[in-house]
Structure formats: structure tokens, C-alpha cells
Enzyme design. Structure first.
Site, PDB file in Angstrom:
ATOM      1  N   HIS A 203       0.769  -1.738   0.164  1.00  0.00           N
ATOM      2  CA  HIS A 203       0.512   0.038   0.080  1.00  0.00           C
ATOM      3  C   HIS A 203       1.120   1.624   0.726  1.00  0.00           C
ATOM      4  O   HIS A 203      -0.049   2.498  -0.149  1.00  0.00           O
ATOM      5  CB  HIS A 203      -1.119   0.092   1.150  1.00  0.00           C
ATOM      6  CG  HIS A 203      -0.546  -0.512   2.496  1.00  0.00           C
ATOM      7  ND1 HIS A 203       0.593  -0.938   3.431  1.00  0.00           N
ATOM      8  CD2 HIS A 203      -0.104   1.330   3.206  1.00  0.00           C
ATOM      9  CE1 HIS A 203       0.941  -0.156   4.438  1.00  0.00           C
ATOM     10  NE2 HIS A 203       0.771   1.140   4.406  1.00  0.00           N
TER      11      HIS A 203
HETATM   12  C1  UD1 Z   1      -1.854   5.350   6.594  1.00  0.00           C
HETATM   13  C2  UD1 Z   1      -0.307   6.127   6.738  1.00  0.00           C
HETATM   14  C3  UD1 Z   1       0.706   4.904   6.552  1.00  0.00           C
HETATM   15  C4  UD1 Z   1      -0.369   3.342   7.571  1.00  0.00           C
HETATM   16  C5  UD1 Z   1      -1.544   3.039   6.921  1.00  0.00           C
HETATM   17  C6  UD1 Z   1      -1.541   1.780   7.307  1.00  0.00           C
HETATM   18  C7  UD1 Z   1       0.433   7.990   6.881  1.00  0.00           C
HETATM   19  C8  UD1 Z   1       0.891   9.054   6.393  1.00  0.00           C
HETATM   20  N1  UD1 Z   1       0.733   7.267   5.519  1.00  0.00           N
HETATM   21  O1  UD1 Z   1      -1.731   5.470   4.508  1.00  0.00           O
HETATM   22  O2  UD1 Z   1       1.843   4.944   7.024  1.00  0.00           O
HETATM   23  O3  UD1 Z   1       1.198   2.277   6.297  1.00  0.00           O
HETATM   24  O4  UD1 Z   1      -2.192   3.844   7.211  1.00  0.00           O
HETATM   25  O5  UD1 Z   1      -3.125   1.100   6.346  1.00  0.00           O
HETATM   26  O6  UD1 Z   1      -0.536   8.707   7.979  1.00  0.00           O
HETATM   27  N2  UD1 Z   1      -8.818   5.057   2.050  1.00  0.00           N
HETATM   28  C9  UD1 Z   1     -10.730   4.435   2.183  1.00  0.00           C
HETATM   29  N3  UD1 Z   1     -10.755   4.349   3.286  1.00  0.00           N
HETATM   30  C10 UD1 Z   1     -10.237   3.876   4.938  1.00  0.00           C
HETATM   31  C11 UD1 Z   1      -9.074   4.619   4.520  1.00  0.00           C
HETATM   32  C12 UD1 Z   1      -8.177   5.578   3.780  1.00  0.00           C
HETATM   33  O7  UD1 Z   1     -10.749   4.254   1.575  1.00  0.00           O
HETATM   34  O8  UD1 Z   1     -10.867   3.655   5.799  1.00  0.00           O
HETATM   35  C13 UD1 Z   1      -8.395   5.107   1.239  1.00  0.00           C
HETATM   36  C14 UD1 Z   1      -8.919   6.662   0.530  1.00  0.00           C
HETATM   37  O9  UD1 Z   1      -9.212   6.877  -0.207  1.00  0.00           O
HETATM   38  C15 UD1 Z   1      -7.818   7.551   0.809  1.00  0.00           C
HETATM   39  C16 UD1 Z   1      -6.648   6.636   0.675  1.00  0.00           C
HETATM   40  O10 UD1 Z   1      -7.793   5.108   1.512  1.00  0.00           O
HETATM   41  O11 UD1 Z   1      -6.864   8.785   0.949  1.00  0.00           O
HETATM   42  C17 UD1 Z   1      -5.224   6.517   1.618  1.00  0.00           C
HETATM   43  O12 UD1 Z   1      -5.737   6.588   3.184  1.00  0.00           O
HETATM   44  P1  UD1 Z   1      -4.337   7.963   3.844  1.00  0.00           P
HETATM   45  O13 UD1 Z   1      -5.147   6.901   5.471  1.00  0.00           O
HETATM   46  O14 UD1 Z   1      -4.258   8.931   3.305  1.00  0.00           O
HETATM   47  O15 UD1 Z   1      -3.131   6.581   4.194  1.00  0.00           O
HETATM   48  P2  UD1 Z   1      -2.493   5.067   3.976  1.00  0.00           P
HETATM   49  O16 UD1 Z   1      -2.148   4.917   2.414  1.00  0.00           O
HETATM   50  O17 UD1 Z   1      -4.051   4.573   4.687  1.00  0.00           O
END
Ligand code: UD1
Length: 367
Positions: A203
């Protein structure tokens, strides 16, 4: 004493659980949980609170997904009001996600003491958003709780006063040890042979956001899946990117799996291919071979003492074949599973959460 734990993303919940349980046993301590809402899907959040027996958050800041600056700013803006209202003695922050650094910055500026759980990890890779979160949080925090001994030297080398650093051990492994017995059978449920399949999780923006890199990874995984089952629980970030690629052949894509199912799959896998930080530690603890598709790791102990190896995106097939051969898991014969030997890493022993409670409540020191 009032303590607030701030969590936002999936790996935070796994680290929070043992701390919440240890603090719940302390009379005179009120431990409140603030969920920032960084992760909000049922499979990315609710299922973890349920399976890990974590008390419901007192507050949900509901920040959701946004750019780094917007997400970080939203946590800061909303958490400030919570801190002013609840006046905690300590704020505990976990790991390296955006919620971690945001909450730490708010608390220190209000004069509230901050403890960082999982302090002192460094990848030395400035292209990783988490690296900035780690560095800033460690230098804001009053108390740095490290998972492994090498983190102490790292922090001292950056000028952090020794008195702020405590070597409590690995909280993520606390949760694994507690729940391992309950986490059996996921592979069988998916029809996967014990130690006869490869588990994939990817991811990181560095792997999935660039179509060319993701294309190379997809080719590697499809190649791997020609000869053995490959199962890939897909993070929402990756799912969105995969929709734009040319496909993954026989790779079995499934939704993000709850904690117990992931643990069971990890333990049953012949090999894990990942870019997650936590999975590198879990595979090392379990003695499961792990290939990490990254140029570096903030958890070098998993390479030096554990089962982890860093690889490039183009090396997936070759490195997997070699790792399967070396581990004696042909990856094909059902029932070929055998007992594995795992390294014993100092203070990855199921007691890190208790040690954190002893530090906060009894003034103990762990050096
Ligand atoms: C975040 C952390 C990363 C960690 C990961 C674990 C940061 C910078 N990154 O990354 O260090 O390894 O979590 O999973 O804080 N989304 C959903 N549903 C959710 C959450 C996210 O659909 O419940 C999608 C959204 O489109 C979002 C994308 O995933 O834009 C990324 O989510 P985000 O929380 O920004 O970062 P992660 O890639 O999950």
C-alpha cells in the site's frame, strides 16, 4: 491521572490495544481514546476495535481522507479543542501516521506531556511521509518508548536526552502474542494449503502510486501466481490504483482482512511479500520468510535478526523462488507445513504494554 491515547490508522489500533488493557488495570488512571478518523471503513477500523477488545473511543474527530497537509491540519484543529476540554496529564501517540505527528504537536504546545509509542525508528528515506512524522514526533515528545534496542542509539545520535528514552519493547507483538491462539483457520477457509501459498500486502505510495512501478509489481505477482496460490488483501489506496493497471493474472484479490484473519494468514503462509512496517515485525516474530518491496526499512532488526529481506519491484519472482527453496516450503504440497524456528528479539515478549503502564504510573525506568 488522565491519559489520552490518539489513534487514527489501522496499525495504530494494534499498538493501542495492550496499552489500553494495561492502563485499565490501574486504579486512579482514566484512559480515554481519541480516534482521529483517518481510517474510517469498517474493515480498516471498527473490526480492529472489536477483535482487539479496545474500548470505544470517547471522541471521534472524523477527519477522513485528504491530502497530507489537510489531513494533518484537520487533526490539529479538532484535537486542540478536545485537549483544552479534557485537560489530560499525558497524550500518547503511536507509530508514524499523520494523526501521530498532528496530535503530538497540538499537545506539546498546550504544555501537555507527550509519550511516543514506537519511537526511534528511521528509514533515512526522506521520500516517505512517515519518516518526517517519526522524526518530528520523536523530537516533540517528552517520553520516547522504543520497541528495540537499536532505536535508543538512533535517538541518542540525534541528540535526544537519554532520560527521555525508555526501552519498553514491541507493543504490536504484545497483541500478536495475546491473540495468536484465537487466529487459526483463515487459510483453510479460503481453501489455501498450510504453508502452501504466498500472502501479499502492498500500500505504500512509493509502490502503488506510480503506474510504472505498480506495473512491474503486478507482473511479478502474476508470475508468482502461475505456480502457487497468491492471496492479496487489498488496501483501499491500492484498490484504487489497481483498477488502472493491466491485471494480476491468477492473484486472488480480497478485501482488507480483519486482524485475526490477517494473523492467521501470515502464520500459515509459505512466504509474505509486503511493504508494511508491522508485517515485517510480525513475520520475524513468527519465523515466516518475508520479502519487503522497499529500498530501505525503519525496522533493520527484522533483516539483521529476523526473516526479512529487502527487494526491488523487479525481483519478486526470483527472490520468492529462492526464499521458498531456502525455507524448505515448496509452496505446492498441501500439508507440507512444518514447525518454524523464530528468533527471540529482546523485549518482543508480550509485556511492552505493561512496561508502558509502569513507566507512566510507577515512574519505572527501562533502559
Ligand atoms: C496510512 C499511513 C501509513 C500506514 C497506513 C496503514 C500516513 C501518512 N500513512 O496510509 O503510514 O502504513 O495508513 O494502512 O499516515 N481510505 C479508505 N478508507 C479508509 C482509509 C483510507 O478508502 O478507511 C483510502 C482513501 O482513498 C485515502 C487512501 O485510502 O485517500 C489513503 O488513506 P490515508 O489514511 O491517507 O493513508 P494510508 O495509505 O492508509
Amino acid at each position: 491521572m488522565r491519559i489520552i491515547s490518539v489513534v487514527g490508522a489501522r496499525p495504530n489500533f494494534v499498538k493501542l490495544a495492550p496499552v489500553a488493557h494495561a492502563l485499565a488495570k490501574r486504579p486512579g488512571v482514566e484512559h480515554l481514546i481519541v480516534h482521529t478518523g483517518q481510517h474510517y471503513d469498517a474493515l480498516m477500523s471498527d473490526s480492529f476495535f472489536r477483535e482487539l477488545d479496545i474500548p470505544a473511543p470517547s471522541v471521534n474527530l472524523e477527519v477522513g481522507s485528504a491530502s497530507h497537509a489537510k489531513q494533518t491540519a484537520a487533526v490539529m484543529e479538532r484535537f486542540e479543542g478536545t485537549c483544552v476540554e479534557l485537560k489530560p496529564d499525558w497524550v500518547l501517540v503511536y507509530g508514524d501516521v499523520n494523526s501521530t505527528v498532528a496530535a503530538a504537536l497540538v499537545a506539546v504546545k498546550l504544555g501537555i506531556k507527550v509519550a511516543h509509542v514506537e519511537a526511534g525508528l528511521r528509514s533515512y528515506d526522506r521520500t516517505m511521509p512517515e519518516e518526517h512524522n517519526r522524526i518530528v514526533t520523536d523530537h516533540l515528545a517528552d517520553l520516547l518508548l522504543t520497541p528495540s534496542r537499536d532505536a535508543i542509539a538512533t535517538l541518542k545520535g540525534e541528540g535526544v536526552p537519554e532520560g527521555r528514552i525508555q526501552f519498553v519493547g514491541n507493543v504490536m507483538i504484545d497483541t500478536l502474542i495475546r491473540l495468536r491462539g484465537r487466529a487459526r483457520g483463515a487459510a483453510a477457509k479460503l481453501g489455501l494449503p498450510e504453508q502452501g501459498f504466498v500472502l501479499v500486502t502492498l500500500h505504500r505510495p512509493g509502490n502503488v502510486d506510480d503506474p510504472a512501478t505498480l506495473g512491474v509489481i503486478c507482473d511479478g505477482l502474476a508470475g508468482l501466481a502461475k505456480d502457487r496460490p497468491v492471496v492479496f488483501p487489498v488496501h483501499p489506496r491500492t484498490r484504487a490504483r489497481l483498477a488502472e493497471t493491466k491485471g494480476l493474472g491468477n492473484v486472488r484479490l480480497v478485501d482488507p482482512v480483519p486482524y485475526l484473519e490477517m494473523l492467521s494468514l501470515t502464520e500459515s503462509a509459505a512466504l509474505v511479500v509486503t511493504d508494511s512496517g508491522g508485517v515485517q515485525e510480525e513475520t520475524t516474530f513468527l519465523g515466516v520468510p518475508c520479502l519487503t518491496v522497499r529500498p530501505n526499512t525503519e525496522r533493520p532488526i527484522t533483516v539483521k535478526e529476523g526473516t526479512n529481506r529487502l527487494i526491488e519491484p523487479g525481483e519478486i519472482v526470483e527472490a520468492s523462488t529462492l526464499a521458498l527453496e531456502l525455507s524448505g516450503s515448496p509452496g505446492l504440497r498441501p500439508g507440507s507445513g512444518k514447525a518454524r524456528s523464530a528468533p527471540a528479539i529482546e523485549r518482543w515478549d508480550g509485556r511492552a504494554g505493561e512496561r508502558i503502564a509502569e513507566v507512566l504510573c510507577d515512574g519505572k525506568r527501562f533502559t
